[in-house]
Design an enzyme around this catalytic site. Sequence first.
Site, short mmCIF file in Angstrom:
data_model
loop_
_atom_site.label_atom_id
_atom_site.label_comp_id
_atom_site.label_asym_id
_atom_site.label_seq_id
_atom_site.Cartn_x
_atom_site.Cartn_y
_atom_site.Cartn_z
N HIS A 205 0.81 -1.23 0.00
CA HIS A 205 0.00 0.00 0.00
C HIS A 205 0.84 1.27 0.00
CE1 HIS A 205 -0.04 1.41 4.35
NE2 HIS A 205 0.38 0.17 4.56
N THR A 241 -4.32 -19.73 3.47
CA THR A 241 -4.67 -19.57 2.05
C THR A 241 -4.34 -18.15 1.61
OG1 THR A 241 -6.38 -21.23 2.29
CG2 THR A 241 -6.55 -19.78 0.36
N CYS A 329 0.90 6.02 12.66
CA CYS A 329 0.63 5.23 13.86
C CYS A 329 0.72 6.07 15.12
CB CYS A 329 1.63 4.08 13.97
SG CYS A 329 1.90 3.30 12.40
N1 PLP Z 1 7.74 0.06 8.21
C1 PLP Z 1 7.71 1.32 7.79
C2 PLP Z 1 8.98 2.07 7.59
C3 PLP Z 1 6.49 1.95 7.52
O1 PLP Z 1 6.47 3.20 7.11
C4 PLP Z 1 5.30 1.22 7.73
C5 PLP Z 1 3.97 1.85 7.53
O2 PLP Z 1 3.74 2.96 7.96
C6 PLP Z 1 5.40 -0.12 8.16
C7 PLP Z 1 6.63 -0.66 8.39
C8 PLP Z 1 4.17 -0.96 8.39
O3 PLP Z 1 3.63 -1.38 7.17
P1 PLP Z 1 2.12 -1.89 7.09
O4 PLP Z 1 1.26 -0.68 7.19
O5 PLP Z 1 2.00 -2.54 5.74
O6 PLP Z 1 1.90 -2.86 8.20
#
Ligand code: PLP
Length: 406
Positions: A205, A241, A329
């Site tokens: 994504h 799966t 996050c």
């Molecule tokens: N690692 C980094 C550097 C990211 O920027 C992110 C997403 O913000 C992730 C890991 C986590 O990825 P996902 O959203 O696909 O779990």
Amino acid sequence: MTPSSPIYMDHNATTPLAEAVADRMTAVLREEFGNPSSVHHFGQRAKSVVDEARSAVAELIGGDPSEVIFTSGGTESDNFALRGAAEALEPSGRRHLVSSGIEHEAVLNTLKALARRGWQTTLMPVGATGLVTAEGLTAALTDQTAVVSIMHANNEIGTIQPVAELTRLAKARGAVVHTDAVQTAGKIPLNVKALGVDLLSISAHKFYGPKGVGALWVRRGLRLLPFMTGGKQERGRRSGTENVAAIAGMGVAARLAMAKMAEEASRLASLRDRLEQRILQAVPGTAINGDPDTRVPNTSNISFDRVEAESLLIALDLEGVAVSTGSACSSGSLEPSHVLRAMGVGDELAHSSIRFGFGRFTTKEQVDYAIDHVIAAVKRLRELSPLYEMVQEGIDLSTVNWQGGH
Ligand code: PLP
């Protein structure tokens, strides 16, 4: 005046789905319902969809298709890499993990979980532009070091780490090396052999693919304990799966990214430079966070002295411009960014930093609109701030007697 449609400048958090990706996913959802593990032809058709995507993802990172394991995204890939490699190394007696203080929570919180189970962890410091140094890594490594994890580019500031150089040092001490390349895949050329790593995480994504699908590249021959147990999918390394449509979408997104990368990287870098130059010129008390020489081209993180980032974000959102205060996050929390803190940015300035993340559909007109509204919003917010007026008048805030008034 708001723009005719909202302007999205938060491509590090996520990207919109590319049209061709949505088309392919819809077709797969409708037509390829077979289980890739089934022997009959419905199953084999679904398997060939997964295999085609696996080849595309392998090509994007310069690996072999047999080394690509599909996962549910960057977070799972990071967890799988760290837990899988650490557990596989447990019998060796090595019980030490090394990483940096600016990693994504997917790495930092996995390290914390492993620390609770008796693993010793060292988080290396970074310099003022967010770079880990060879000296920093050398000081952290011991004969007990099992795994070293250093992100390729940081999601908040865009700084790209010298992963190839750091990997050489770590491997010379016998450690397994993982890199979180979630923020570089699809943006800049990525080659697992040139980096020399053993494990590399990516997420669809972040490059115009769907959410909830990613991959972990595992160097052939590396021992890794499965994180998901169950059936024999993904060569027994990741049971369950497969999400065939999402995997197909990731494959199309990988091919599109490869086709567009060179052109997009220079276009985005020039948009980013335009934004930074104009804002720095027009707004006093601004600074760029990140490494000026090694940054992903789409990312700009700017501090605005004495402006609360959340207020600026909301002011811009009301004008139709979506930016972020750091990682998706941790936004919503009042904790200042752990990345900016690790770089030595003071708490106040860390609370005053905004991230612009450009992408494939960002235009020069959108950037100019954003520039004008950032300049206006910062001015307005500062006018509301008595502290800023005092600074403008040359008053040294450290000498103010707050009890007695001034
Ligand atoms: N690692 C980094 C550097 C990211 O920027 C992110 C997403 O913000 C992730 C890991 C986590 O990825 P996902 O959203 O696909 O779990």
